[in-house]
Write a protein that holds these residues in place. Structure first.
Motif, PDB file in Angstrom:
ATOM      1  N   GLU A 124      -8.929   5.749  -3.334  1.00 20.39           N
ATOM      2  CA  GLU A 124     -10.161   4.982  -3.171  1.00 20.39           C
ATOM      3  C   GLU A 124     -10.054   3.611  -3.830  1.00 20.39           C
ATOM      4  OE1 GLU A 124     -14.953   5.409  -4.130  1.00 20.39           O
ATOM      5  OE2 GLU A 124     -13.541   6.889  -4.928  1.00 20.39           O
ATOM      6  N   ILE A 125     -10.366   2.589  -3.071  1.00 17.65           N
ATOM      7  CA  ILE A 125     -10.458   1.244  -3.631  1.00 17.65           C
ATOM      8  C   ILE A 125     -11.855   1.116  -4.224  1.00 17.65           C
ATOM      9  CG2 ILE A 125     -10.415  -1.225  -3.144  1.00 17.65           C
ATOM     10  CD1 ILE A 125      -8.461  -0.523  -0.795  1.00 17.65           C
TER      11      ILE A 125
ATOM     12  N   GLU B  72     -12.928  -4.604  -5.971  1.00 20.71           N
ATOM     13  CA  GLU B  72     -12.179  -5.691  -5.340  1.00 20.71           C
ATOM     14  C   GLU B  72     -12.889  -7.013  -5.599  1.00 20.71           C
ATOM     15  OE1 GLU B  72     -12.546  -5.598  -0.825  1.00 20.71           O
ATOM     16  OE2 GLU B  72     -12.923  -3.505  -1.309  1.00 20.71           O
TER      17      GLU B  72
ATOM     18  N   VAL C 179      -4.154  -8.542   1.574  1.00 19.87           N
ATOM     19  CA  VAL C 179      -5.241  -7.609   1.238  1.00 19.87           C
ATOM     20  C   VAL C 179      -5.614  -6.770   2.452  1.00 19.87           C
ATOM     21  CG1 VAL C 179      -7.690  -7.480   0.631  1.00 19.87           C
ATOM     22  CG2 VAL C 179      -6.169  -8.972  -0.665  1.00 19.87           C
ATOM     23  N   GLN C 180      -5.696  -7.402   3.623  1.00 15.51           N
ATOM     24  CA  GLN C 180      -6.100  -6.657   4.820  1.00 15.51           C
ATOM     25  C   GLN C 180      -5.070  -5.592   5.181  1.00 15.51           C
ATOM     26  OE1 GLN C 180      -9.274  -7.341   6.087  1.00 15.51           O
ATOM     27  NE2 GLN C 180      -8.851  -5.273   6.810  1.00 15.51           N
TER      28      GLN C 180
ATOM     29  N   ALA D 201       0.831  -1.208   0.000  1.00 15.69           N
ATOM     30  CA  ALA D 201       0.000   0.000   0.000  1.00 15.69           C
ATOM     31  C   ALA D 201       0.863   1.254   0.000  1.00 15.69           C
ATOM     32  CB  ALA D 201      -0.933  -0.001   1.208  1.00 15.69           C
TER      33      ALA D 201
ATOM     34  N   LEU E 170      -8.473  -4.023  -6.761  1.00 17.45           N
ATOM     35  CA  LEU E 170      -7.785  -5.121  -6.080  1.00 17.45           C
ATOM     36  C   LEU E 170      -8.175  -6.443  -6.708  1.00 17.45           C
ATOM     37  CD1 LEU E 170      -8.232  -4.351  -2.263  1.00 17.45           C
ATOM     38  CD2 LEU E 170      -6.423  -3.597  -3.798  1.00 17.45           C
TER      39      LEU E 170
ATOM     40  N   ALA F  79      -6.848   2.992   4.092  1.00 19.35           N
ATOM     41  CA  ALA F  79      -7.897   3.683   4.849  1.00 19.35           C
ATOM     42  C   ALA F  79      -7.304   4.619   5.898  1.00 19.35           C
ATOM     43  CB  ALA F  79      -8.819   2.666   5.512  1.00 19.35           C
TER      44      ALA F  79
ATOM     45  N   LYS G 266      -5.558  -2.785   2.581  1.00 15.67           N
ATOM     46  CA  LYS G 266      -6.779  -1.997   2.772  1.00 15.67           C
ATOM     47  C   LYS G 266      -6.705  -1.147   4.042  1.00 15.67           C
ATOM     48  CE  LYS G 266     -10.709  -4.076   1.823  1.00 15.67           C
ATOM     49  NZ  LYS G 266     -11.767  -5.125   1.727  1.00 15.67           N
ATOM     50  N   ASP G 267      -6.197  -1.719   5.128  1.00 21.06           N
ATOM     51  CA  ASP G 267      -6.104  -0.958   6.373  1.00 21.06           C
ATOM     52  C   ASP G 267      -5.192   0.252   6.205  1.00 21.06           C
ATOM     53  OD1 ASP G 267      -7.776  -2.803   7.566  1.00 21.06           O
ATOM     54  OD2 ASP G 267      -6.211  -3.750   8.774  1.00 21.06           O
TER      55      ASP G 267
END
Length: 197
Positions: free
Chosen positions: A60-61, A64, A45-46, A11, A31, A53, A49-50
């Motif tokens: 912006e995602i 996914e 992925v987590q 990220a 994604l 955010a 994404k975390d």
């Protein structure tokens, strides 16, 4: 490899590439999340994404999707490209999927060289040969590389020291030993540090 932390690295790497492209930490990302039943993909992925955010709220995602069959990776990115004409970037949880993302971008007639304002950034994972070749060829921007040589060395050394000296390895709360990871990009691929991965 601590896959959550490696997802954080992905990220942060992507955010820098988007900032370089758009002049701000603002953009849209798709994604391709690999297989839903593989914990390493889910953790990557987590972490990704975390981090987006928490640190980059204006990235912006917008899309996914998991691809439980390898052949679906191409279709996943084709779908994302069809839905988002202004897509800035793609993150995949493996370099095979990143290669298919590059193919989908080519097939849609949307390939632009790095530096072009319409270039679609591709960040993969694993440091596989196809990912490295794509980076060298300007088709993929980065990959988060694991180091299987170091993994093997650490495992062999840990077992040897335990069997010969009784040395208990230093592990985390889950009984694991972290192996380092590294973001290889089109900018650093020829450095000594990248060569280790």
């Amino acid at each position: 490899t601590y896959n959550y932390e490696a997802g954080v690295t992905a990220a942060e790497t992507m955010a820098e590439l988007i900032n370089e492209k758009n002049g701000a930490y603002e953009g849209t990302v798709a994604l391709n999340m690999g297989k839903a039943n593989i914990s390493s993909h889910v953790a990557r992925v987590q972490g990704f994404k975390d981090t987006m955010a928490e640190k980059y709220p204006d990235i912006e995602i917008v899309f996914e999707q998991f691809a439980d069959v390898s052949e679906d990776n191409l279709t996943v990115i084709e779908d994302a490209l069809a839905q988002y004409a202004d897509l800035d970037a793609v993150f995949t949880t493996g370099d095979t999927a990143a290669d298919m993302a590059c193919q989908a971008i080519d097939g849609a007639g949307r390939f632009k060289e790095i530096g072009d304002p319409d270039h679609i950034i591709v960040v993969g994972f694993d440091g596989e040969i196809n990912g490295l070749l794509n980076i060298r060829n300007g088709r993929q921007d980065a990959t988060v590389a694991q180091n299987p040589v170091i993994m093997g060395e650490m495992a062999a050394r840990t077992i040897y020291e335990y069997l010969t000296e009784g040395t208990v390895p230093d592990v985390d709360e889950d009984g694991q030993i972290e192996v380092p990871h590294f973001a290889i990009t089109y900018k650093n691929i020829d450095t000594d540090e990248a060569a280790e991965y």
